[in-house]
Scaffold this active site. Structure first.
Site, PDB file in Angstrom:
ATOM      1  N   SER A 144       0.850  -1.192   0.000  1.00 42.63           N
ATOM      2  CA  SER A 144       0.000   0.000   0.000  1.00 42.63           C
ATOM      3  C   SER A 144       0.882   1.237   0.000  1.00 42.63           C
ATOM      4  O   SER A 144       2.012   1.210   0.496  1.00 42.63           O
ATOM      5  CB  SER A 144      -0.890   0.012   1.247  1.00 42.63           C
ATOM      6  N   TYR A 158      -2.207  -0.945  10.209  1.00 45.71           N
ATOM      7  CA  TYR A 158      -2.319  -1.312   8.801  1.00 45.71           C
ATOM      8  C   TYR A 158      -1.074  -0.866   8.031  1.00 45.71           C
ATOM      9  O   TYR A 158      -0.459  -1.648   7.298  1.00 45.71           O
ATOM     10  CB  TYR A 158      -3.570  -0.675   8.193  1.00 45.71           C
TER      11      TYR A 158
END
Length: 254
Positions: A144, A158
């Site tokens: 990401s 995350y």
């Protein structure tokens, strides 16, 4: 030099979001698909859809909770036996639960840590066992843009897991380079793509729809890059800035 065509592609977390979207895009190209996820009802629907739309595409589905590490190794081996070989494995399964540390949500943060990093490690191990035996293959990890810096609130753990996955992928590639292996390794860093994991997030700049995002993901993956931002604009520029600006400025970019 023309890239080898990766005929058989395994995708984890294929019942929704980016995994489901990538499966559709690869099916359009005539690739054979090994799809796995926890929700087999969704996988069954996807299998029927793809086989009706693309009759020459072979689709196999299996139930898999990536946090069951023994099952990861078993399911990957079963797919390999079924297809004869696996040409590409996309480590896509993940989750986005979490909250600021110290606010009583350890249970959610640890689930994200286990799913996004420890389970990804299991998937990489299982894929590379097969690739080393074949002496060929393409390992793809889906990280990401948030991997580039620490993030606040629900993104804290995350982002940390995605940073860990980015580093893990580079370490795998370093190991394979050292041994002169033909196995390819890519890490993909998506920007903001609207999928089920972030469907409730509002007012996010540069967000693109899932179909467009998955088309661009597949295009990037087929080039077998070392690392790729998807879409490249504006995320290659933002990524450059994220790694260099003071943290309080980085928080204003997204």
């Amino acid at each position: 030099m023309t890239q080898a065509v990766r005929k058989t592609i395994l995708i984890t977390g294929a019942s929704s979001g980016l995994g489901e979207g990538m499966a559709r895009e690869f099916a359009k190209q005539g690739r054979d698909l090994a799809l796995c996820a926890r929700r087999t009802d969704r996988l069954e629907q996807l299998k029927v859809e793809l086989e009706q739309a693309y009759p020459t595409t072979r689709v196999s589905i299996k139930a898999l909770d990536v946090n069951d590490h023994d099952a990861v190794f078993r399911v990957f081996k079963e797919f390999k036996q079924e297809f004869g070989s696996l040409d590409r494995v996309i480590v896509n399964a993940g989750m986005g639960k979490g909250a600021s540390l110290g606010t009583g949500y350890f249970y959610a943060n640890v689930q994200t840590a286990q799913t996004n990093f420890v389970a990804a490690l299991a998937q990489c191990e299982a894929a590379l066992e097969i690739f080393r035996e074949q002496n060929s293959g393409h390992l793809v990890t889906v990280s990401s843009i948030s991997a580039l810096r620490g993030m606040p609130r629900a993104m804290t753990v995350y982002a940390a897991t995605k940073a860990g996955l980015l580093s893990l992928t580079e370490g795998i590639r370093a190991d394979l380079i050292k041994s002169n292996s033909p196995i390819k390794v890519s890490c993909i860093l998506p920007g903001y793509i609207r999928s089920e994991i972030n469907e409730k997030v509002k007012n996010t700049p540069f967000m693109i729809d899932n179909e467009t995002g998955c088309r661009l993901l597949v295009k990037a993956i087929d080039k077998e890059p070392v690392q790729s931002y998807v879409p490249s604009w504006p995320w290659a520029v933002i990524g450059f800035l994220m790694k260099r600006l003071p943290l309080k400025w980085v928080m204003k970019l997204g």
